[in-house]
Design a protein around this motif. Structure first.
Motif, PDB file in Angstrom:
ATOM      1  N   LYS A  37      44.727  41.861  34.053  1.00  0.00           N
ATOM      2  CA  LYS A  37      43.422  41.994  33.399  1.00  0.00           C
ATOM      3  C   LYS A  37      42.321  42.382  34.383  1.00  0.00           C
ATOM      4  O   LYS A  37      41.315  42.939  33.989  1.00  0.00           O
ATOM      5  CB  LYS A  37      43.039  40.697  32.681  1.00  0.00           C
ATOM      6  CG  LYS A  37      43.833  40.442  31.434  1.00  0.00           C
ATOM      7  CD  LYS A  37      43.325  39.188  30.740  1.00  0.00           C
ATOM      8  CE  LYS A  37      44.079  38.964  29.462  1.00  0.00           C
ATOM      9  NZ  LYS A  37      43.260  39.194  28.292  1.00  0.00           N
ATOM     10  N   HIS A  38      42.500  42.045  35.648  1.00  0.00           N
ATOM     11  CA  HIS A  38      41.523  42.365  36.699  1.00  0.00           C
ATOM     12  C   HIS A  38      40.116  41.905  36.346  1.00  0.00           C
ATOM     13  O   HIS A  38      39.160  42.660  36.456  1.00  0.00           O
ATOM     14  CB  HIS A  38      41.518  43.863  37.001  1.00  0.00           C
ATOM     15  CG  HIS A  38      42.833  44.374  37.478  1.00  0.00           C
ATOM     16  ND1 HIS A  38      43.366  44.050  38.708  1.00  0.00           N
ATOM     17  CD2 HIS A  38      43.749  45.177  36.875  1.00  0.00           C
ATOM     18  CE1 HIS A  38      44.535  44.635  38.838  1.00  0.00           C
ATOM     19  NE2 HIS A  38      44.800  45.309  37.745  1.00  0.00           N
ATOM     20  N   VAL A  39      40.007  40.680  35.892  1.00  0.00           N
ATOM     21  CA  VAL A  39      38.694  40.104  35.587  1.00  0.00           C
ATOM     22  C   VAL A  39      38.523  38.843  36.435  1.00  0.00           C
ATOM     23  O   VAL A  39      39.496  38.163  36.755  1.00  0.00           O
ATOM     24  CB  VAL A  39      38.537  39.774  34.083  1.00  0.00           C
ATOM     25  CG1 VAL A  39      38.542  41.037  33.245  1.00  0.00           C
ATOM     26  CG2 VAL A  39      39.598  38.831  33.597  1.00  0.00           C
ATOM     27  N   PRO A  40      37.282  38.532  36.789  1.00  0.00           N
ATOM     28  CA  PRO A  40      37.056  37.377  37.659  1.00  0.00           C
ATOM     29  C   PRO A  40      37.290  36.023  36.983  1.00  0.00           C
ATOM     30  O   PRO A  40      37.581  35.039  37.645  1.00  0.00           O
ATOM     31  CB  PRO A  40      35.603  37.516  38.095  1.00  0.00           C
ATOM     32  CG  PRO A  40      34.972  38.357  37.050  1.00  0.00           C
ATOM     33  CD  PRO A  40      36.051  39.251  36.519  1.00  0.00           C
ATOM     34  N   GLU A  41      37.178  35.988  35.666  1.00  0.00           N
ATOM     35  CA  GLU A  41      37.306  34.721  34.963  1.00  0.00           C
ATOM     36  C   GLU A  41      38.069  34.911  33.662  1.00  0.00           C
ATOM     37  O   GLU A  41      37.849  35.872  32.935  1.00  0.00           O
ATOM     38  CB  GLU A  41      35.921  34.155  34.662  1.00  0.00           C
ATOM     39  CG  GLU A  41      35.926  32.723  34.239  1.00  0.00           C
ATOM     40  CD  GLU A  41      34.520  32.144  34.168  1.00  0.00           C
ATOM     41  OE1 GLU A  41      34.156  31.677  33.079  1.00  0.00           O
ATOM     42  OE2 GLU A  41      33.814  32.183  35.180  1.00  0.00           O
TER      43      GLU A  41
END
Length: 87
Positions: A37-41
């Motif tokens: 997903k390459h998302v921080p959260e």
């Protein structure tokens, strides 16, 4: 928390055929999907829903065990609805 997810999967798959292998496979797939997903959260709901999706495709009994804890069913009717959704 990886340990919490691992523990939940182990309980859901306890005494199921190939339970340990299934838990490891699902855990790996969930980790891969989350990293992709390459998302921080990422919310715990997203993680829980992903686990439910993987369990549903792998073992219906383990899925029902996991969903009963995850969704905190308050009645037999709620549990019955989850069973009906499987069909």
């Amino acid at each position: 928390d990886r340990k919490k997810i691992e523990s939940g999967l182990e309980r859901a798959l306890e005494k199921r055929p190939g339970g340990e292998e299934k838990a490891e496979k699902i855990l790996g797939e969930v980790e891969y999907a989350l990293h992709a997903k390459h998302v921080p959260e990422i919310t715990s709901k997203e993680i829980g829903d992903l686990i439910l999706e993987k369990l549903r495709a792998t073992d219906e009994v383990a899925y029902l065990r996991f969903v009963s804890v995850y969704k905190s069913f308050g009645s037999a009717k709620s549990f019955q609805k989850a069973i009906e959704n499987l069909e």
